[in-house]
Write a protein that holds these residues in place. Structure first.
Motif, PDB file in Angstrom:
ATOM      1  N   LEU A  75      -4.419 105.097 -92.375  1.00  0.00           N
ATOM      2  CA  LEU A  75      -4.067 104.084 -93.364  1.00  0.00           C
ATOM      3  C   LEU A  75      -4.870 102.792 -93.196  1.00  0.00           C
ATOM      4  CD1 LEU A  75      -0.181 104.469 -93.628  1.00  0.00           C
ATOM      5  CD2 LEU A  75      -1.936 105.322 -95.190  1.00  0.00           C
ATOM      6  N   ILE A  76      -5.346 102.521 -91.979  1.00  0.00           N
ATOM      7  CA  ILE A  76      -6.140 101.305 -91.799  1.00  0.00           C
ATOM      8  C   ILE A  76      -7.598 101.519 -92.196  1.00  0.00           C
ATOM      9  CG2 ILE A  76      -4.644 100.442 -89.970  1.00  0.00           C
ATOM     10  CD1 ILE A  76      -6.725 101.268 -87.936  1.00  0.00           C
ATOM     11  N   GLY A  77      -7.930 102.762 -92.599  1.00  0.00           N
ATOM     12  CA  GLY A  77      -9.251 102.980 -93.157  1.00  0.00           C
ATOM     13  C   GLY A  77     -10.119 104.017 -92.503  1.00  0.00           C
ATOM     14  N   VAL A  78      -9.730 104.524 -91.341  1.00  0.00           N
ATOM     15  CA  VAL A  78     -10.525 105.558 -90.681  1.00  0.00           C
ATOM     16  C   VAL A  78     -10.353 106.867 -91.459  1.00  0.00           C
ATOM     17  CG1 VAL A  78     -10.958 106.810 -88.531  1.00  0.00           C
ATOM     18  CG2 VAL A  78     -10.189 104.423 -88.464  1.00  0.00           C
ATOM     19  N   PRO A  79     -11.440 107.548 -91.823  1.00  0.00           N
ATOM     20  CA  PRO A  79     -11.328 108.745 -92.675  1.00  0.00           C
ATOM     21  C   PRO A  79     -10.877 109.988 -91.913  1.00  0.00           C
ATOM     22  CG  PRO A  79     -13.618 108.351 -92.124  1.00  0.00           C
ATOM     23  CD  PRO A  79     -12.844 107.192 -91.556  1.00  0.00           C
ATOM     24  N   VAL A  80      -9.593 110.016 -91.550  1.00  0.00           N
ATOM     25  CA  VAL A  80      -9.060 111.131 -90.772  1.00  0.00           C
ATOM     26  C   VAL A  80      -8.148 112.042 -91.588  1.00  0.00           C
ATOM     27  CG1 VAL A  80      -9.220 109.920 -88.561  1.00  0.00           C
ATOM     28  CG2 VAL A  80      -7.145 109.701 -89.954  1.00  0.00           C
ATOM     29  N   PHE A  81      -7.932 111.689 -92.858  1.00  0.00           N
ATOM     30  CA  PHE A  81      -7.124 112.549 -93.708  1.00  0.00           C
ATOM     31  C   PHE A  81      -7.994 113.628 -94.336  1.00  0.00           C
ATOM     32  CE2 PHE A  81      -4.513 108.490 -94.354  1.00  0.00           C
ATOM     33  CZ  PHE A  81      -3.662 108.807 -93.300  1.00  0.00           C
ATOM     34  N   GLY A  87      -7.521 104.889 -95.626  1.00  0.00           N
ATOM     35  CA  GLY A  87      -7.194 103.678 -96.343  1.00  0.00           C
ATOM     36  C   GLY A  87      -5.872 103.773 -97.081  1.00  0.00           C
ATOM     37  N   LEU A  88      -5.375 102.629 -97.495  1.00  0.00           N
ATOM     38  CA  LEU A  88      -4.081 102.575 -98.167  1.00  0.00           C
ATOM     39  C   LEU A  88      -4.095 103.258 -99.524  1.00  0.00           C
ATOM     40  CD1 LEU A  88      -3.021  98.907 -97.320  1.00  0.00           C
ATOM     41  CD2 LEU A  88      -2.125 101.015 -96.320  1.00  0.00           C
ATOM     42  N   GLY A  89      -5.285 103.499-100.074  1.00  0.00           N
ATOM     43  CA  GLY A  89      -5.373 104.136-101.375  1.00  0.00           C
ATOM     44  C   GLY A  89      -4.764 105.523-101.416  1.00  0.00           C
TER      45      GLY A  89
END
Length: 208
Positions: A75-81, A87-89
């Motif tokens: 959620l803080i922006g690291v592309p782990v999803f 990111g919050l998007g």
């Protein structure tokens, strides 16, 4: 059950290391390419396998912390999803309910595992209950525990589809139903892997 088993210990440096390792494992399995299923655009990934496994191996509290760490990093922006997103998007997307449910699913699987196999959750090095492992009951109990996490993910995912994808509840349920066969397979795989991890690293299990 002895008082030693029932007493909850403070989080140790070893616990923090295990939490970090399983958060990293969840991230690693999550960024593998997903397979889009259904009309809602939610991909089939290995995230849920990591979530179930984390809860079954670390227990409720540490499992919750490990997966919550993974979600926070994303959620803080690291592309782990899934799909190398971060990111919050992502909270505005159709997968938001699943992502937010992951820590609670790990906790549910972990706490139910501790309840079903209390002898395995000891602070004396985690001696194995060999009777469970010989008969297969040990694995079956971990399958039942992982199913608790499965239910939590279903609830979170369906609610997320209702809110973000603007789907009626019935349509959201049907969209989620597509993922059931794959996630049920991952429930069984997580239980089998967790038994092996408990045998190889008995100190990982604890009263959490």
């Amino acid at each position: 059950m002895s008082n030693n088993v029932e007493r909850r210990r403070a989080i140790t440096a070893e616990d923090l290391a295990n939490i970090a390792v399983f958060a990293a494992l969840t991230a690693a399995l999550s960024v593998l390419p997903g397979i889009p299923l259904g009309t809602a655009g939610v991909p089939l990934t290995l995230q849920t396998l990591a979530v179930f496994l984390t809860g079954l191996v670390l227990g409720g509290t540490r499992g919750l912390l490990a997966v919550a760490l993974y979600v926070l990093v994303g959620l803080i922006g690291v592309p782990v999803f899934a799909g190398f997103r971060g990111g919050l998007g992502v909270l505005a997307g159709p997968s938001a309910g699943y992502i937010l449910a992951f820590p609670f699913a790990a906790a549910a699987a972990g706490y139910v595992a501790q309840w079903l196999i209390p002898a395995r959750r000891a602070n004396d090095g985690g001696a194995t209950n060999a009777r469970y492992e010989r008969t297969g009951t040990y694995t079956l109990r971990l399958v039942a525990a992982a199913l608790a996490g499965f239910v939590v993910i279903r609830i979170g995912g369906i609610l997320g589809l209702v809110v973000n994808a603007r789907l009626p509840f019935e349509d959201a349920f049907l969209a989620d139903l597509v993922f059931w066969p794959g996630d049920l397979i991952k429930v069984v795989l997580a239980a089998i892997i967790a038994v092996g991890v408990h045998k190889a690293f008995p100190r990982i299990a604890g009263t959490r």
